[in-house]
Write a protein that holds these residues in place. Structure first.
Motif, PDB file in Angstrom:
ATOM      1  N   ILE A  49      -0.116  -8.578  -4.232  1.00 28.09           N
ATOM      2  CA  ILE A  49      -0.785  -7.309  -3.660  1.00 28.09           C
ATOM      3  C   ILE A  49      -1.843  -7.397  -3.374  1.00 28.09           C
ATOM      4  O   ILE A  49      -2.594  -7.182  -3.988  1.00 28.09           O
ATOM      5  CB  ILE A  49       0.295  -6.240  -3.798  1.00 28.09           C
ATOM      6  N   GLU A  53      -2.130  -4.407   1.938  1.00 29.14           N
ATOM      7  CA  GLU A  53      -0.534  -4.780   1.962  1.00 29.14           C
ATOM      8  C   GLU A  53      -0.412  -2.963   1.305  1.00 29.14           C
ATOM      9  O   GLU A  53      -1.313  -2.540   0.560  1.00 29.14           O
ATOM     10  CB  GLU A  53      -0.130  -5.524   1.029  1.00 29.14           C
ATOM     11  N   LYS A  56       5.791  -5.383  -1.786  1.00 26.89           N
ATOM     12  CA  LYS A  56       5.882  -6.428  -1.513  1.00 26.89           C
ATOM     13  C   LYS A  56       6.956  -6.761  -2.513  1.00 26.89           C
ATOM     14  O   LYS A  56       7.245  -5.416  -3.516  1.00 26.89           O
ATOM     15  CB  LYS A  56       5.047  -7.678  -2.166  1.00 26.89           C
TER      16      LYS A  56
END
Lengths: 113, 116
Positions: A49, A53, A56
């Motif tokens: 990840i 972000e 995920k």
């Protein structure tokens, strides 16, 4: 020295339940990875990840990342006995110029049938 | 199916002996790491190479450990002389890593060393 600390150190659940493991790290990162290690085997990469972000997904795996708290979590849904393993988070830390991949202390997961 | 190959898988030796562990990284990978795993210390990074050049070996006891990469298909970790506290599982991992720290590692199955 380890960059990450996993919590809990050990987790025991029944098949079908969800397993959540947490990782805290110390310095700024550009991405965080999770690895799995079966007993007596090498580590296997699960998911990466990036720092931009927040969440995920990959199959039954869900990873979250909170860079403000320097923490990540790995959720395994509908666990199976075959998920029994140790799980490690790993980061390339800023204080090493993002050169070294440093692993956390790991969470030992036991999934009982 | 490309994989990282480590030899030996298991090694039992006596204190003072020389131990050499070998690793064949995945062809095309530009980075090789050596880690040591023990119950007490977890996974410790010993050394790593980028394009065969040693970048950092600060994790290794310099007086007895040495790591080399004589060619793109072979990385070695040598302990001379070995001590009981060196007993551990030694992992080699390779990856194609981009600048700024991106890329996953592929691990070998490890070399379990026992020094008596």
């Amino acid at each position: 020295s380890q960059q990450g600390e996993e919590d809990p150190q050990a987790l025991s659940i029944q098949e079908g339940e969800n397993a959540t493991m947490n990782c805290s790290y110390k310095t700024s990162i550009n991405n965080l990875q999770w690895y799995r290690q079966n007993s007596g085997r090498g580590l296997v990469h699960l998911i990466l990840i990036r720092s931009n972000e927040r969440e995920k997904h990959s199959g039954r795996l869900r990873v979250t990342l909170d860079t403000s708290k320097k923490s990540s979590s790995l959720l395994i849904t509908a666990s199976r006995a075959a998920d029994t393993a140790s799980y490690f988070c790993a980061t390339y830390s800023m204080n090493t110029g993002f050169q070294k991949l440093v692993f956390g202390t790991g969470t030992r997961l036991l999934v009982s049938p | 199916d490309a994989r990282v190959t480590q030899t030996p898988r298991d090694k039992v030796t006596e204190m003072g002996q020389e131990v050499t562990m070998r690793c064949q990284p995945i062809l095309g990978h530009n980075t090789v790491f050596w880690y040591r795993q023990t119950m007490m210390q977890g996974l410790e990074l010993l050394a790593y190479f980028r394009n065969r050049a040693p970048l950092d070996d600060s994790g290794m006891p310099k007086d007895r450990f040495s790591a080399e990469m004589p060619d793109a298909t072979l990385a070695t970790l040598k302990i001379q002389p070995s001590e009981p506290r060196d007993s551990a599982v030694y992992f080699c991992a390779s990856g194609f890593l981009l600048a700024g720290g991106t890329g996953e590692l592929f691990f070998g199955e490890g070399s379990r060393l026992t020094v008596l």
